[in-house]
Write a protein that holds these residues in place. Sequence first.
Motif, PDB file in Angstrom:
ATOM      1  N   VAL A  87      23.548  46.427  12.582  1.00  0.00           N
ATOM      2  CA  VAL A  87      22.954  46.112  13.882  1.00  0.00           C
ATOM      3  C   VAL A  87      21.878  45.056  13.657  1.00  0.00           C
ATOM      4  O   VAL A  87      20.909  45.289  12.914  1.00  0.00           O
ATOM      5  N   THR A  96      26.211  43.419  16.853  1.00  0.00           N
ATOM      6  CA  THR A  96      26.611  44.538  16.015  1.00  0.00           C
ATOM      7  C   THR A  96      27.947  44.221  15.352  1.00  0.00           C
ATOM      8  O   THR A  96      28.829  43.634  15.982  1.00  0.00           O
ATOM      9  N   GLY A 125      24.841  49.040  19.887  1.00  0.00           N
ATOM     10  CA  GLY A 125      24.895  49.105  18.440  1.00  0.00           C
ATOM     11  C   GLY A 125      25.556  50.362  17.939  1.00  0.00           C
ATOM     12  O   GLY A 125      26.752  50.564  18.093  1.00  0.00           O
ATOM     13  N   PRO A 165      21.102  45.926  19.203  1.00  0.00           N
ATOM     14  CA  PRO A 165      20.700  44.657  18.621  1.00  0.00           C
ATOM     15  C   PRO A 165      19.570  44.007  19.419  1.00  0.00           C
ATOM     16  O   PRO A 165      19.483  44.188  20.637  1.00  0.00           O
ATOM     17  N   CYS A 172      28.215  49.996   9.364  1.00  0.00           N
ATOM     18  CA  CYS A 172      27.703  49.628  10.682  1.00  0.00           C
ATOM     19  C   CYS A 172      26.460  48.771  10.499  1.00  0.00           C
ATOM     20  O   CYS A 172      25.502  49.199   9.844  1.00  0.00           O
TER      21      CYS A 172
END
Length: 195
Positions: free
Chosen positions: A94, A81, A63, A75, A92
């Motif tokens: 996750v 991810t 991630g 994850p 970002c």
Amino acid sequence: MTDSTISRANLIAQMVSDDSVTTDLLADEERQFTDGRLSEEPPIAYLAESESPAYVLTNRKKGVGLGTKSNTVTPDGDRGTVIMVTGRRTVCLVGQEDGDESYSIPHDAVAWVAYHTGFFSNRLELRTPAKGYHCWAERATSERRLDDIVSYIDDRRPDDPSPISGDSEASVYTWRGDTVDRIDSGSGESGNGEN
């Protein structure tokens, strides 16, 4: 998934020139992820109305590393991810069963950006004045794409970055005694497999 979400994802995917941005990925409708990469909203829901990703990176097992690459949020189970690089920031995401983790790193907070290649995965590294973010990407991600992403972010980051609210000063990055704002930004570096 609503029709408007799929329509918006399709419109964005058609407008973006990089083939990493797809309708299925933005709408979280990829066939290989029967329950989706994320457990809550699709990636497109994390974008502002006028925001569009220029590039997207993904990873199934890793991630985002916070501070250091060993402090990685990974994850859960069959999740994944998604890293979206827009004109304003890097988002970002996750996938977590109890609620997805999300991190937003505005380009105006980036002091340094580079990529690293490794045997099992690649990594985009973003440094703010106070913290590092290690965005893991699939090994199949080409160095050309990683180099393009680094150049894209580097072109948008300021000479004097602003810290992100919540970044810990304890995470200040130094290299051989120099703080991150003194490190020359390279287009990337090839790792030795320790990525």
